[in-house]
Write an enzyme that holds these catalytic residues in place. Structure first.
Site, PDB file in Angstrom:
ATOM      1  N   SER A  15       0.836  -1.211   0.000  1.00 22.58           N
ATOM      2  CA  SER A  15       0.000   0.000   0.000  1.00 22.58           C
ATOM      3  C   SER A  15       0.866   1.255   0.000  1.00 22.58           C
ATOM      4  O   SER A  15       2.047   1.205   0.389  1.00 22.58           O
ATOM      5  CB  SER A  15      -0.880  -0.019   1.273  1.00 22.58           C
ATOM      6  OG  SER A  15      -1.664   1.143   1.374  1.00 22.58           O
ATOM      7  N   TYR A 162       3.021   8.332  18.123  1.00 15.66           N
ATOM      8  CA  TYR A 162       3.510   8.303  16.735  1.00 15.66           C
ATOM      9  C   TYR A 162       4.833   9.057  16.620  1.00 15.66           C
ATOM     10  O   TYR A 162       5.799   8.570  16.024  1.00 15.66           O
ATOM     11  CB  TYR A 162       2.441   8.919  15.825  1.00 15.66           C
ATOM     12  CG  TYR A 162       2.761   8.834  14.352  1.00 15.66           C
ATOM     13  CD1 TYR A 162       2.686   7.611  13.681  1.00 15.66           C
ATOM     14  CD2 TYR A 162       3.131   9.969  13.636  1.00 15.66           C
ATOM     15  CE1 TYR A 162       2.973   7.536  12.322  1.00 15.66           C
ATOM     16  CE2 TYR A 162       3.417   9.901  12.282  1.00 15.66           C
ATOM     17  CZ  TYR A 162       3.334   8.674  11.628  1.00 15.66           C
ATOM     18  OH  TYR A 162       3.628   8.599  10.286  1.00 15.66           O
ATOM     19  N   THR A 197      -1.657   8.967   0.346  1.00 17.73           N
ATOM     20  CA  THR A 197      -1.745   7.496   0.351  1.00 17.73           C
ATOM     21  C   THR A 197      -3.131   7.116   0.876  1.00 17.73           C
ATOM     22  O   THR A 197      -3.917   7.998   1.257  1.00 17.73           O
ATOM     23  CB  THR A 197      -0.679   6.903   1.291  1.00 17.73           C
ATOM     24  OG1 THR A 197      -1.004   7.284   2.628  1.00 17.73           O
ATOM     25  CG2 THR A 197       0.712   7.383   0.938  1.00 17.73           C
TER      26      THR A 197
HETATM   27  N1  LIG Z   1       1.350   9.098   3.991  1.00 20.56           N
HETATM   28  C1  LIG Z   1       1.949  10.056   4.691  1.00 20.56           C
HETATM   29  O1  LIG Z   1       1.650  11.243   4.581  1.00 20.56           O
HETATM   30  C2  LIG Z   1       3.058   9.703   5.663  1.00 20.56           C
HETATM   31  C3  LIG Z   1       3.745  10.754   6.274  1.00 20.56           C
HETATM   32  C4  LIG Z   1       4.784  10.479   7.146  1.00 20.56           C
HETATM   33  C5  LIG Z   1       5.138   9.164   7.393  1.00 20.56           C
HETATM   34  N2  LIG Z   1       4.457   8.168   6.802  1.00 20.56           N
HETATM   35  C6  LIG Z   1       4.871   6.791   7.115  1.00 20.56           C
HETATM   36  O2  LIG Z   1       5.090   6.079   5.916  1.00 20.56           O
HETATM   37  C7  LIG Z   1       4.861   4.690   6.132  1.00 20.56           C
HETATM   38  C8  LIG Z   1       3.889   4.190   5.063  1.00 20.56           C
HETATM   39  O3  LIG Z   1       2.667   4.885   5.200  1.00 20.56           O
HETATM   40  P1  LIG Z   1       1.544   4.930   4.076  1.00 20.56           P
HETATM   41  O4  LIG Z   1       1.009   6.297   4.051  1.00 20.56           O
HETATM   42  O5  LIG Z   1       2.055   4.302   2.846  1.00 20.56           O
HETATM   43  O6  LIG Z   1       0.434   4.031   4.806  1.00 20.56           O
HETATM   44  P2  LIG Z   1      -0.422   2.784   4.288  1.00 20.56           P
HETATM   45  O7  LIG Z   1      -1.405   2.531   5.374  1.00 20.56           O
HETATM   46  O8  LIG Z   1      -0.899   3.012   2.897  1.00 20.56           O
HETATM   47  O9  LIG Z   1       0.659   1.586   4.252  1.00 20.56           O
HETATM   48  C9  LIG Z   1       1.186   1.010   5.413  1.00 20.56           C
HETATM   49  C10 LIG Z   1       1.289  -0.489   5.196  1.00 20.56           C
HETATM   50  O10 LIG Z   1       1.907  -1.049   6.367  1.00 20.56           O
HETATM   51  C11 LIG Z   1       1.279  -2.300   6.605  1.00 20.56           C
HETATM   52  N3  LIG Z   1       1.471  -2.704   8.004  1.00 20.56           N
HETATM   53  C12 LIG Z   1       0.916  -2.168   9.118  1.00 20.56           C
HETATM   54  N4  LIG Z   1       1.299  -2.852  10.206  1.00 20.56           N
HETATM   55  C13 LIG Z   1       2.111  -3.861   9.777  1.00 20.56           C
HETATM   56  C14 LIG Z   1       2.805  -4.917  10.418  1.00 20.56           C
HETATM   57  N5  LIG Z   1       2.749  -5.092  11.755  1.00 20.56           N
HETATM   58  N6  LIG Z   1       3.540  -5.752   9.654  1.00 20.56           N
HETATM   59  C15 LIG Z   1       3.611  -5.604   8.314  1.00 20.56           C
HETATM   60  N7  LIG Z   1       2.964  -4.626   7.639  1.00 20.56           N
HETATM   61  C16 LIG Z   1       2.214  -3.771   8.372  1.00 20.56           C
HETATM   62  C17 LIG Z   1      -0.182  -2.061   6.261  1.00 20.56           C
HETATM   63  O11 LIG Z   1      -0.874  -3.286   6.029  1.00 20.56           O
HETATM   64  C18 LIG Z   1      -0.073  -1.192   5.008  1.00 20.56           C
HETATM   65  O12 LIG Z   1      -0.068  -1.971   3.831  1.00 20.56           O
HETATM   66  C19 LIG Z   1       4.320   4.570   7.559  1.00 20.56           C
HETATM   67  O13 LIG Z   1       5.387   4.205   8.408  1.00 20.56           O
HETATM   68  C20 LIG Z   1       3.855   5.973   7.881  1.00 20.56           C
HETATM   69  O14 LIG Z   1       3.909   6.244   9.263  1.00 20.56           O
HETATM   70  C21 LIG Z   1       3.419   8.393   5.944  1.00 20.56           C
END
Ligand SMILES: NC(=O)c1ccc[n+]([C@@H]2O[C@H](COP(=O)([O-])OP(=O)(O)OC[C@H]3O[C@@H](n4cnc5c(N)ncnc54)[C@H](O)[C@@H]3O)[C@@H](O)[C@H]2O)c1
Length: 256
Positions: A15, A162, A197
């Site tokens: 994802s 977080y 996302t």
């Molecule tokens: N989207 C943003 O704006 C943003 C900003 C800062 C940081 N982040 C970080 O980027 C990373 C990805 O976020 P995203 O926006 O793509 O979110 P998302 O929810 O689209 O993807 C996260 C994925 O992690 C998987 N996941 C969750 N727990 C898990 C586990 N225990 N084991 C294996 N997989 C697991 C979920 O199933 C999901 O597919 C995260 O660490 C998030 O904190 C995102």
């Protein structure tokens, strides 16, 4: 390190940021294992990308046995592991002292466990395999990329857990890079701002636009492909090491 023929492990790769990164790696001639707990979504992505290029392994990043099994399956299919990209993560908003009393310890622990300990669990086990790689002409045996967040630096109200988890990612970036230098393995983190996302997909269009308007330039939410572009640049550029790179259009989050 060149993308062509490179083998990557991408946690959370089914994802958002992880999915975009898997896609870009494969477009660049590499292959990737997707470690996620996304079930059919992960399998569908492999069908789309090609089962010869991508492998989905249902894996909870916090579980040592499951991660070891995923590393074995990756080596069986692709022969090697060169790069680990930790994107698996969860978000949670909760006040230290809310209407219903103090922040419960179980959710605080869960966020730290998945976002910080999960990333460390995968990288520590993968490094053992990567350290046995034959070095390339630059002496490189591998690259690790972790996903922090701007919340590590300016967390908002409700982000104690977080921000602590992402601050932990930032804090361990340099010591791990220093330690792994002797193996030719780099360790780098990316701190994204607001990237469009599935995390944001549930918000109404106006709310997403309002969030995007807070970004100085470009004044919009980031694209997952822009995260993937930075991740692959880090892989390709041997001089990037031991630091956290912000990817945020100059946003500095306000208290709320
Ligand atoms: N989207 C943003 O704006 C943003 C900003 C800062 C940081 N982040 C970080 O980027 C990373 C990805 O976020 P995203 O926006 O793509 O979110 P998302 O929810 O689209 O993807 C996260 C994925 O992690 C998987 N996941 C969750 N727990 C898990 C586990 N225990 N084991 C294996 N997989 C697991 C979920 O199933 C999901 O597919 C995260 O660490 C998030 O904190 C995102």
């Amino acid at each position: 390190m060149k993308l062509n023929n490179m083998v990557a492990i991408v946690t959370g790769g089914a994802s958002g940021l992880g999915e975009a990164t898997v896609t870009r790696i494969i477009e660049g001639g590499g292959v990737a294992s997707i470690l996620d707990i996304a079930g059919d979504k992960g399998k569908a992505l492999v069908e789309k990308l090609g089962p010869d290029k991508a492998l989905y392994i249902e894996t909870d990043v916090t579980d040592e046995e499951q991660v070891l099994e995923a590393l074995n399956k990756t080596e069986e299919k692709f022969g090697n592991i060169h790069v680990v990209i930790n994107c698996a993560g969860i978000g949670l908003a909760k006040k230290v002292l809310g209407n219903k009393g103090p922040h419960d310890l179980s959710t605080f622990t869960k966020v730290i466990h998945v976002n910080l300990i999960g990333a460390f669990n995968v990288l520590r086990l993968a490094v053992e395999r990567m350290s046995a790689n034959l070095p390339n002409e630059e002496g490189e045996r591998g690259v690790i990329i972790n996903t922090a967040s701007v919340a590590a630096f300016e967390g908002q109200i409700g982000q104690a857990a977080y921000s602590a988890s992402k601050g932990g990612i930032v804090g361990m970036t340099l010591p791990i890079a220093r330690e792994l230098a002797k193996y030719g393995i780099r360790n780098v983190s990316i701190a994204p701002g607001l990237i469009d996302t599935p995390l944001f997909a549930s918000l109404p269009a106006e709310a997403r636009e309002a969030l995007g308007a807070m970004v100085p330039f470009p004044s919009r939410l980031g694209y997952p492909a822009e995260f993937a572009m930075l991740a692959t640049s880090i892989i390709e550029n041997p001089m990037i090491n031991g630091d956290t790179i912000r990817l945020d259009g100059a946003i500095r989050m306000q208290p709320k």
